[in-house]
Write a protein that holds these residues in place. Structure first.
Motif, PDB file in Angstrom:
ATOM      1  N   ARG A  55       0.827  -1.199   0.000  1.00 36.07           N
ATOM      2  CA  ARG A  55       0.000   0.000   0.000  1.00 36.07           C
ATOM      3  C   ARG A  55       0.861   1.249   0.000  1.00 36.07           C
ATOM      4  O   ARG A  55       0.580   2.207  -0.704  1.00 36.07           O
ATOM      5  CB  ARG A  55      -0.889   0.025   1.236  1.00 36.07           C
ATOM      6  N   SER A  56       1.863   1.224   0.832  1.00 36.54           N
ATOM      7  CA  SER A  56       2.759   2.388   0.889  1.00 36.54           C
ATOM      8  C   SER A  56       4.203   1.890   0.903  1.00 36.54           C
ATOM      9  O   SER A  56       4.531   0.912   1.570  1.00 36.54           O
ATOM     10  CB  SER A  56       2.470   3.232   2.140  1.00 36.54           C
ATOM     11  N   VAL A  57       5.001   2.591   0.148  1.00 34.68           N
ATOM     12  CA  VAL A  57       6.429   2.275   0.069  1.00 34.68           C
ATOM     13  C   VAL A  57       7.180   3.517   0.514  1.00 34.68           C
ATOM     14  O   VAL A  57       6.871   4.632   0.096  1.00 34.68           O
ATOM     15  CB  VAL A  57       6.827   1.891  -1.377  1.00 34.68           C
ATOM     16  N   ASP A  58       8.152   3.299   1.377  1.00 31.68           N
ATOM     17  CA  ASP A  58       8.954   4.405   1.869  1.00 31.68           C
ATOM     18  C   ASP A  58       9.870   4.905   0.749  1.00 31.68           C
ATOM     19  O   ASP A  58      10.576   4.122   0.098  1.00 31.68           O
ATOM     20  CB  ASP A  58       9.782   3.937   3.073  1.00 31.68           C
ATOM     21  N   GLY A  59       9.862   6.201   0.515  1.00 34.82           N
ATOM     22  CA  GLY A  59      10.685   6.802  -0.527  1.00 34.82           C
ATOM     23  C   GLY A  59      12.171   6.597  -0.287  1.00 34.82           C
ATOM     24  O   GLY A  59      12.963   6.511  -1.229  1.00 34.82           O
ATOM     25  N   ARG A  60      12.575   6.518   0.999  1.00 37.77           N
ATOM     26  CA  ARG A  60      14.000   6.301   1.308  1.00 37.77           C
ATOM     27  C   ARG A  60      14.445   4.917   0.868  1.00 37.77           C
ATOM     28  O   ARG A  60      15.581   4.736   0.436  1.00 37.77           O
ATOM     29  CB  ARG A  60      14.245   6.497   2.802  1.00 37.77           C
TER      30      ARG A  60
END
Length: 152
Positions: A127-132
């Motif tokens: 659902r969400s992926v960390d940009g880092r």
């Protein structure tokens, strides 16, 4: 006949041959060396050009993705396209077999590890992926993509 006749002189050594112009064999050797140098420079230029073009393609494609999950999907898609150049059917690998292929002979001595590898495995489906995490994956995946794209 004593005294009449030609006077004898010492043997004279002819002068040494000049160093210029060189003999034809040296010209041929110089021409072969120049041709080899031009061929090497052309090969190097083509290799570097392919490397630059592959890097630009990777950067443009990943930059066109809006979200980190889409960036992971774009990276995965690019890597799978490039994997076909290395091993037929490599784009169909999944799971640990795919990650093992990605890490095999990785430029820079590896580095996918569990974080970036896990992101490639399922990052496009989160659902969400960390940009880092994507920022950590991008240079490693780019190096792998460029390496695979310049192989024939």
């Amino acid at each position: 006949m004593s005294g009449a006749g030609l006077p004898l002189r010492d043997v004279h050594v002819p002068p040494a041959p000049p160093w210029w112009p060189p003999a034809p064999g040296w010209w041929l050797l110089l021409a072969l060396l120049a041709a080899a140098l031009v061929a090497w420079a052309a090969w190097r230029w083509r290799r570097d050009r392919r490397r630059r073009l592959a890097g630009r393609l990777f950067d443009r494609t990943v930059a066109a993705a809006a979200t980190p999950a889409e960036q992971v999907a774009a990276i995965s898609s690019l890597l799978r396209r490039a994997a076909r150049r290395v091993q037929p059917g490599a784009d169909l690998l999944a799971g640990d077999a795919w990650l093992a292929l990605l890490e095999r002979d990785l430029p820079g001595g590896g580095g996918l590890g569990e974080g970036p590898a896990g992101l490639l495995r399922d990052g496009a489906f989160r659902r969400s992926v960390d940009g880092r995490e994507v920022d950590a994956l991008r240079p490693i995946a780019r190096a792998r993509f460029v390496d695979w794209m310049q192989r024939r």
